[in-house]
Design a protein around this motif. Structure first.
Motif, PDB file in Angstrom:
ATOM      1  N   VAL A   4      41.370  48.580  56.548  1.00 50.21           N
ATOM      2  CA  VAL A   4      41.960  49.861  56.174  1.00 50.21           C
ATOM      3  C   VAL A   4      41.140  50.960  56.843  1.00 50.21           C
ATOM      4  CG1 VAL A   4      42.670  51.373  54.298  1.00 50.21           C
ATOM      5  CG2 VAL A   4      42.649  48.896  53.955  1.00 50.21           C
ATOM      6  N   ALA A  51      47.621  52.592  47.968  1.00 48.67           N
ATOM      7  CA  ALA A  51      46.470  51.709  48.116  1.00 48.67           C
ATOM      8  C   ALA A  51      46.871  50.245  47.945  1.00 48.67           C
ATOM      9  CB  ALA A  51      45.398  52.090  47.102  1.00 48.67           C
ATOM     10  N   ARG A  52      47.790  49.969  46.992  1.00 47.37           N
ATOM     11  CA  ARG A  52      48.152  48.569  46.751  1.00 47.37           C
ATOM     12  C   ARG A  52      48.860  47.953  47.955  1.00 47.37           C
ATOM     13  NH1 ARG A  52      51.228  46.303  42.831  1.00 47.37           N
ATOM     14  NH2 ARG A  52      50.174  47.500  41.250  1.00 47.37           N
ATOM     15  N   PHE A  83      40.484  54.992  57.377  1.00 45.47           N
ATOM     16  CA  PHE A  83      40.713  56.274  56.692  1.00 45.47           C
ATOM     17  C   PHE A  83      40.629  57.426  57.688  1.00 45.47           C
ATOM     18  CE2 PHE A  83      39.058  53.362  53.506  1.00 45.47           C
ATOM     19  CZ  PHE A  83      39.919  53.569  52.437  1.00 45.47           C
ATOM     20  N   LYS A 135      45.807  37.103  45.102  1.00 42.34           N
ATOM     21  CA  LYS A 135      47.183  37.030  44.622  1.00 42.34           C
ATOM     22  C   LYS A 135      48.073  36.294  45.613  1.00 42.34           C
ATOM     23  CE  LYS A 135      49.640  40.353  43.107  1.00 42.34           C
ATOM     24  NZ  LYS A 135      50.265  41.557  42.529  1.00 42.34           N
ATOM     25  N   THR A 138      44.148  41.328  46.320  1.00 38.49           N
ATOM     26  CA  THR A 138      45.448  41.087  46.946  1.00 38.49           C
ATOM     27  C   THR A 138      45.443  39.746  47.674  1.00 38.49           C
ATOM     28  OG1 THR A 138      45.671  43.469  47.189  1.00 38.49           O
ATOM     29  CG2 THR A 138      47.192  42.114  48.448  1.00 38.49           C
ATOM     30  N   SER A 190      37.460  49.923  55.755  1.00 34.60           N
ATOM     31  CA  SER A 190      37.064  48.851  54.839  1.00 34.60           C
ATOM     32  C   SER A 190      37.722  47.561  55.283  1.00 34.60           C
ATOM     33  CB  SER A 190      37.479  49.182  53.409  1.00 34.60           C
ATOM     34  OG  SER A 190      38.790  48.746  53.173  1.00 34.60           O
ATOM     35  N   VAL A 201      44.268  44.955  39.930  1.00 32.65           N
ATOM     36  CA  VAL A 201      44.924  45.682  41.026  1.00 32.65           C
ATOM     37  C   VAL A 201      45.300  47.093  40.572  1.00 32.65           C
ATOM     38  CG1 VAL A 201      47.040  45.809  42.418  1.00 32.65           C
ATOM     39  CG2 VAL A 201      45.778  43.646  42.246  1.00 32.65           C
ATOM     40  N   PHE A 202      45.928  47.182  39.394  1.00 32.18           N
ATOM     41  CA  PHE A 202      46.341  48.503  38.896  1.00 32.18           C
ATOM     42  C   PHE A 202      45.125  49.411  38.676  1.00 32.18           C
ATOM     43  CE2 PHE A 202      50.364  46.395  37.691  1.00 32.18           C
ATOM     44  CZ  PHE A 202      51.257  47.341  38.169  1.00 32.18           C
ATOM     45  N   LEU A 205      40.124  45.863  46.210  1.00 30.81           N
ATOM     46  CA  LEU A 205      41.585  45.739  46.106  1.00 30.81           C
ATOM     47  C   LEU A 205      42.125  44.764  47.160  1.00 30.81           C
ATOM     48  CD1 LEU A 205      44.127  46.739  44.690  1.00 30.81           C
ATOM     49  CD2 LEU A 205      44.082  48.790  46.098  1.00 30.81           C
ATOM     50  N   GLN A 206      41.534  44.794  48.351  1.00 31.72           N
ATOM     51  CA  GLN A 206      41.934  43.828  49.387  1.00 31.72           C
ATOM     52  C   GLN A 206      41.629  42.401  48.936  1.00 31.72           C
ATOM     53  OE1 GLN A 206      39.942  46.430  52.519  1.00 31.72           O
ATOM     54  NE2 GLN A 206      41.299  45.257  53.829  1.00 31.72           N
ATOM     55  N   ALA A 209      46.222  47.369  50.764  1.00 29.71           N
ATOM     56  CA  ALA A 209      45.351  46.237  50.440  1.00 29.71           C
ATOM     57  C   ALA A 209      45.843  44.918  51.040  1.00 29.71           C
ATOM     58  CB  ALA A 209      45.200  46.100  48.928  1.00 29.71           C
ATOM     59  N   TRP A 210      47.065  44.886  51.548  1.00 31.10           N
ATOM     60  CA  TRP A 210      47.548  43.680  52.232  1.00 31.10           C
ATOM     61  C   TRP A 210      46.940  43.563  53.632  1.00 31.10           C
ATOM     62  CZ3 TRP A 210      51.402  39.980  50.834  1.00 31.10           C
ATOM     63  CH2 TRP A 210      51.900  40.144  49.529  1.00 31.10           C
ATOM     64  N   ALA A 211      46.347  44.637  54.107  1.00 32.24           N
ATOM     65  CA  ALA A 211      45.836  44.651  55.478  1.00 32.24           C
ATOM     66  C   ALA A 211      44.475  43.975  55.571  1.00 32.24           C
ATOM     67  CB  ALA A 211      45.725  46.099  55.959  1.00 32.24           C
ATOM     68  N   MET A 251      38.588  49.998  47.782  1.00 34.27           N
ATOM     69  CA  MET A 251      39.633  49.440  48.636  1.00 34.27           C
ATOM     70  C   MET A 251      39.286  48.013  49.037  1.00 34.27           C
ATOM     71  SD  MET A 251      42.480  49.462  50.121  1.00 34.27           S
ATOM     72  CE  MET A 251      43.215  51.062  50.066  1.00 34.27           C
ATOM     73  N   GLU A 276      43.775  50.579  42.001  1.00 33.30           N
ATOM     74  CA  GLU A 276      44.723  51.531  42.563  1.00 33.30           C
ATOM     75  C   GLU A 276      44.576  52.897  41.878  1.00 33.30           C
ATOM     76  OE1 GLU A 276      48.724  50.465  41.632  1.00 33.30           O
ATOM     77  OE2 GLU A 276      49.479  51.255  43.514  1.00 33.30           O
TER      78      GLU A 276
END
Ligand SMILES: Nc1ncnc2c1ncn2[C@@H]1O[C@H](COP(=O)(O)OP(=O)(O)OP(=O)(O)O)[C@@H](O)[C@H]1O
Ligand SMILES: [Mg+2]
Lengths: 204, 240
Positions: free
Chosen positions: B213, B204-205, B215, A131, A128, B225, A158-159, A124-125, B208-210, A121, A162
């Motif tokens: 995260v 999750a995608r 849980f 991006k 993002t 995270s 990203v994919f 992934l953050q 991921a803008w946060a 995660m 995920e």
């Protein structure tokens, strides 16, 4: 990684020397898979040996300029028209680790899953954020093909992250279900410690 | 840095005896100004419970919920309702639009109830609908819109005006990938402009803008995270 084909494909754009090839590769892939110059030159030497590229002399600063041969062009065309092989999935350390975690006694599988999920995660953050704010988000990204390429590579990361998180969620849910059925099999008052309660119940 | 939302040692128990459900257990949670926090966890782990407590729609069994430093329990029913109209924007898991009102009226309602002039409330509503990409649907009723469009009306209602705290329960559920991304961009922009946001999501995608995260498992926060702005401040203090 197909450094070989990638370098050949870049040379189709025009003759280049090693440093230029590395820079062009990284412009498109955002240094996700960094190449060192030594690797570029060894690959070029092999391509030359195989008749896929040829040296065309040096520039003013002494860089050897390479260009793609006809055989090299055929190889690039074949690379683009052949799907990447899925018959031998690349070795996946995480899948192997979990496969062992569920079978080796004394490993806290839940903790392995949660630890990985948090790490993935966090990655992934980061993707993002790139991006959202990086080169791929600039207004020019729509027009520069290299920026578009990098942004698609980022999407691929990203994919993949995920998918990994979804898989971890799935593993956790299945392990919980298995644990729950073990608990059901146990009679009230029975000692709970039995690792293989199911087997015991079956034998009874 | 002050937390806009703070849950201190919050437990929420539904029912009692054999049917007792501990939806949240001794949870500490906060969201600062400028911060977007995502909450993830399996179905039934307590995500919606956390959000309804944060929005003053439900009361904790133990512990305190503070919004901008004010204990929601000390406000009473009317005070909480006022807080919800003015400071807290809430996107429900199931939209919760009023069927007899148009999109624009649904979005304008909280401000009108709070005494804003009808014209002012409508202009703000139209702008919010524009921001979520459905300005042209302002005069439609909920049953004349797709699920994704209704969801965007619900989001517009939550972000309209000067909301300091935006709580969103699966706001991207009925949306396709691109529209979902647009909504995240909008939430993110509101937080970058100084609001605190809490986003419950399975994706999750989107989480991921946060910035962080969190849980949840069985009503307990098991991991986190990303970086906590308060902690990174402490770190930079220590580095000095
Ligand atoms: N009013 C209620 N009465 C009794 N139990 C409740 C009530 N509301 C929620 N619960 C229980 O509390 C637990 C947490 O529910 P909650 O709605 O917070 O889960 P969630 O994480 O939002 O799940 P989902 O992802 O399915 O929306 C569940 O076990 C649920 O059954
Ligand atoms: Mg829920």
């Amino acid at each position: 990684m197909s450094v070989r084909q990638a370098l050949l494909a870049l040379l189709e754009q025009g003759p280049m020397y090693g440093y230029q090839l590395r820079a062009e590769f990284e412009r498109r892939t955002g240094s996700t898979w960094p190449l060192n110059v030594g690797q570029v030159y060894t690959t070029l030497a092999r391509l030359e040996r195989d008749g896929l590229v040829e040296g065309t002399g040096t520039d003013d600063e002494g860089h050897v300029i390479y260009r793609v041969t006809e055989a090299g062009e055929d190889e690039v065309a074949a690379w683009f028209t052949t799907p990447v092989s899925r018959s031998h999935p690349p070795r996946d350390e995480l899948a192997i680790k979990l496969a062992l975690a569920v079978t080796v006694p004394g490993v806290d599988v839940g903790a392995v899953i949660q630890g990985q999920r948090t790490a993935t995660m966090a990655a992934l953050q980061d993707y993002t954020r790139l991006k959202r704010t990086g080169r791929a988000a600039l207004p020019g990204a729509a027009t520069d093909p290299a920026d578009l390429a990098w942004s698609l590579v980022l999407d691929s990361l990203v994919f993949a992250a995920e998918a990994e998180i979804r898989w971890l969620d799935h593993c956790e849910a299945r392990l919980r279900r298995v644990a729950a059925t073990r608990d059901d099999v146990r009679r009230p008052g029975e000692a709970p410690a039995a690792e293989n309660a199911t087997d015991k119940a079956a034998r009874r | 840095m002050s937390a806009i939302l703070e849950l201190a040692d919050v437990t929420r128990i539904h029912g009692s005896g054999a049917t007792e459900v501990r939806a949240l257990r001794a949870v500490h949670f906060h969201a600062h100004a400028g911060e977007l926090v995502a909450v993830m966890g399996p179905s039934g782990s307590g995500k919606s419970t956390l959000l309804t407590l944060a929005g003053g729609l439900d009361q904790p069994t133990h512990g305190a919920v503070r919004v901008e430093g004010v204990d929601l329990a000390s406000l009473g029913y009317k005070g909480r309702a006022r807080m919800r109209r003015t400071s807290i924007g809430y996107v429900f898991q199931d939209f919760n639009l009023i069927p007899a009102l148009t999109a624009a009226e649904n979005v304008a309602l909280p401000r009108e109830l709070d005494g804003a002039r009808a014209g002012v409330a409508r202009r703000a509503a139209l702008q919010a609908l524009e921001e979520v990409g459905i300005g042209e649907l302002a005069d439609r009723f909920p049953d004349e819109m797709s699920g994704g469009q209704q969801q965007r009306v619900a989001i517009a209602r939550a972000v309209v005006g000067e909301r300091r705290l935006i709580l969103a329960d699966e706001p991207t559920g009925a949306l396709d990938t691109d529209t979902g991304e647009e909504i995240l961009r909008l939430l993110r922009a509101r937080c970058d402009a100084g609001a605190a946001g809490v986003l419950v999501t399975h994706e999750a995608r989107h989480a991921a803008w946060a910035d962080r995260v969190v849980f949840l498992r069985d009503g307990v926060v098991v991991d986190e995270s990303g970086t906590d702005p308060a902690e990174s401040l402490l770190e930079s203090d220590a580095a000095r």
